[in-house]
Design a protein around this motif. Structure first.
Motif, PDB file in Angstrom:
ATOM      1  N   MET A  13      38.776  33.134  28.305  1.00  0.00           N
ATOM      2  CA  MET A  13      40.071  32.466  28.187  1.00  0.00           C
ATOM      3  C   MET A  13      41.081  33.292  27.388  1.00  0.00           C
ATOM      4  O   MET A  13      42.266  32.948  27.324  1.00  0.00           O
TER       5      MET A  13
ATOM      6  N   PRO B 271      45.358  35.683  29.368  1.00  0.00           N
ATOM      7  CA  PRO B 271      46.381  34.634  29.466  1.00  0.00           C
ATOM      8  C   PRO B 271      46.572  34.076  30.878  1.00  0.00           C
ATOM      9  O   PRO B 271      47.170  33.005  31.039  1.00  0.00           O
ATOM     10  N   SER B 272      46.065  34.758  31.891  1.00  0.00           N
ATOM     11  CA  SER B 272      46.217  34.266  33.260  1.00  0.00           C
ATOM     12  C   SER B 272      45.126  33.269  33.642  1.00  0.00           C
ATOM     13  O   SER B 272      45.216  32.617  34.686  1.00  0.00           O
ATOM     14  N   VAL B 273      44.095  33.143  32.798  1.00  0.00           N
ATOM     15  CA  VAL B 273      42.965  32.259  33.092  1.00  0.00           C
ATOM     16  C   VAL B 273      43.205  30.898  32.459  1.00  0.00           C
ATOM     17  O   VAL B 273      43.425  30.787  31.257  1.00  0.00           O
ATOM     18  N   GLY B 274      43.154  29.862  33.282  1.00  0.00           N
ATOM     19  CA  GLY B 274      43.336  28.506  32.777  1.00  0.00           C
ATOM     20  C   GLY B 274      42.034  27.747  32.644  1.00  0.00           C
ATOM     21  O   GLY B 274      41.926  26.813  31.839  1.00  0.00           O
TER      22      GLY B 274
ATOM     23  N   ARG C  95      42.260  25.109  29.166  1.00  0.00           N
ATOM     24  CA  ARG C  95      43.305  25.109  28.143  1.00  0.00           C
ATOM     25  C   ARG C  95      43.716  23.663  27.836  1.00  0.00           C
ATOM     26  O   ARG C  95      43.811  22.829  28.734  1.00  0.00           O
TER      27      ARG C  95
ATOM     28  N   ALA D 238      44.758  23.953  37.340  1.00  0.00           N
ATOM     29  CA  ALA D 238      45.064  25.292  36.835  1.00  0.00           C
ATOM     30  C   ALA D 238      45.902  26.073  37.848  1.00  0.00           C
ATOM     31  O   ALA D 238      46.923  26.678  37.495  1.00  0.00           O
ATOM     32  N   ARG D 239      45.481  26.043  39.112  1.00  0.00           N
ATOM     33  CA  ARG D 239      46.225  26.781  40.145  1.00  0.00           C
ATOM     34  C   ARG D 239      47.616  26.203  40.342  1.00  0.00           C
ATOM     35  O   ARG D 239      48.586  26.949  40.540  1.00  0.00           O
TER      36      ARG D 239
ATOM     37  N   HIS E  64      49.501  25.064  38.188  1.00  0.00           N
ATOM     38  CA  HIS E  64      50.357  25.454  37.066  1.00  0.00           C
ATOM     39  C   HIS E  64      50.367  26.969  36.843  1.00  0.00           C
ATOM     40  O   HIS E  64      50.745  27.444  35.768  1.00  0.00           O
TER      41      HIS E  64
ATOM     42  N   TYR F  14      47.809  29.215  36.843  1.00  0.00           N
ATOM     43  CA  TYR F  14      46.653  29.856  36.245  1.00  0.00           C
ATOM     44  C   TYR F  14      45.549  30.037  37.292  1.00  0.00           C
ATOM     45  O   TYR F  14      45.541  29.388  38.341  1.00  0.00           O
ATOM     46  N   SER F  15      44.589  30.880  36.967  1.00  0.00           N
ATOM     47  CA  SER F  15      43.400  31.028  37.808  1.00  0.00           C
ATOM     48  C   SER F  15      42.215  30.360  37.112  1.00  0.00           C
ATOM     49  O   SER F  15      42.239  30.117  35.901  1.00  0.00           O
TER      50      SER F  15
END
Length: 375
Positions: free
Chosen positions: A136, A139-142, A193, A215-216, A218, A220-221
């Motif tokens: 996590m 920053p691209s990972v939700g 998150r 997540a996607r 918003h 994020y991946s």
């Protein structure tokens, strides 16, 4: 459809992922993490679950452990209270409302920047929390999900195929991660998150499936972390596994219908393709078998190939019936287990789709009862 869903899709994923590097992971500075464990009448499991969380290789002062008791009527609350002096917190729901409802109610008590959702019947490897948090740090990972490993303490078990299927599923998630992200997190253990976790989820939907979709939505991946191992005790019998699959798939279908906008390939591209391939095509396989069987019955009197295919289907059904009647205390022969598991899994999808079509809702969460896991 079978060939695409279970063979072609993984191959295409591999072709996409073969030249891609895994998402970057770095050792974080130790953000505050809240671990949430829903429980309903888990007096046999909850102590081991708490001990496994306390044993995590993560700074204890940066870790909040919250047990959600869904109005348990056994000794679950009493056992959790024994760990109050060790920082373990208890939120008891006044009336049973289900897992998702309890998780929604707990949001106000969570202090972590990252929320880890787990289950009382599973055991996280001591390094799992740290590895999920490290993932996590990107920053691209939700959402970051564990790699499930199916285990059993029983010397004999009729459900011997589940481990192979879980391993196959984890390999698919690994390829999806390399190809941009998974379409569903593991209910056994995943990190999300806090800002995403606090978004309300309808009580009749699956929060772990919703996590990756949210997540996607918003930007994020969601990823699978291969080194973050979660040991999942195998269900004692195929009958218990069947019931679990019906509940899980029915909620999964409802969750996807609620997030149908993610199937738009123009806006969500590769993710929508993975969602279509991993979920919808797998559900369409057993659904298409019903008209296929009707067609074979019509064609069998005049077409030898149709008669042979129909006979093979009947034979598989009889083998599966034998497996369904097999004593749960005895280990099932491998071939019988594979056929029975495959047939039961497909029938479960049809059963789940029928429940959704007829508007049947699982108002109350009933956890899958598993054999106590080894510490």
């Amino acid at each position: 459809m079978i060939g695409y869903a279970y063979v072609a899709y993984p191959i295409i994923l591999w072709l996409i992922a073969r030249d891609r590097a895994a998402p970057e992971r770095s050792s974080s500075e130790g953000p505050l993490v809240s671990i949430v464990v829903p429980a309903y009448n888990e007096e046999e499991q909850i102590r081991g679950a708490i001990e496994a969380l306390i044993a995590q290789e993560y700074p204890r002062d940066r870790l909040q452990i919250l047990i959600l008791s869904d109005a348990s009527t056994d000794r679950t609350d009493e056992i959790v209270s024994e760990y109050r002096s060790r920082g373990v917190e208890l939120l008891r729901m006044p009336v049973r409302g289900g897992k998702t409802a309890a998780e929604n109610a707990s949001c106000a008590l969570l202090r972590g920047d990252i929320i880890i959702n787990s289950d009382s019947s599973v055991r996280l490897h001591p390094s799992a929390v740290r590895l999920l948090v490290d993932a996590m740090a990107n920053p691209s990972v939700g959402v970051a999900s564990t790699r499930d490993v199916s285990i059993t303490r029983a010397a004999q078990s009729s459900n011997t195929t589940e481990a192979g299927y879980v391993d196959y599923e984890m390999r698919i998630r690994g390829l999806e991660t390399l190809a941009g992200g998974i379409v569903g997190a593991s209910g056994s253990g995943y990190a999300i998150r806090a800002r995403l976790h606090r978004l309300p989820v309808r009580a009749d939907l699956s929060r772990d499936f919703s996590a990756a979709l949210t997540a996607r939505s918003h930007g994020y991946s969601a990823v699978s972390v291969d080194d973050a191992v979660c040991y999942v005790p195998r269900t004692a019998s195929l009958k218990a596994e069947y019931k679990r699959k019906v509940r899980t798939i029915a909620r999964g279908v409802e969750t996807l219908l609620h997030n149908a906008h993610l199937l738009d390939p123009i806006k969500y591209g590769l993710f929508s393709w993975k969602l279509l391939s991993h979920k919808i095509f797998r559900w369409l396989v057993p659904a298409s078998m019903i008209p296929a069987a009707i067609g074979l019955v019509i064609l069998a009197p005049t077409n030898a190939w149709a008669a042979a295919a129909l006979g093979a289907g009947i034979l598989l059904g009889l083998i599966a019936l034998l497996g369904a009647l097999w004593p749960s205390s005895r280990q099932m022969p491998r071939v019988l287990s594979v056929v029975t598991f495959a047939v039961a899994a497909n029938v479960a999808v049809v059963h789940a789709l029928a429940r959704v079509a007829y508007g049947h809702e699982d108002h109350l969460w009933e956890p899958t009862r598993r054999s106590p896991a080894a510490n």
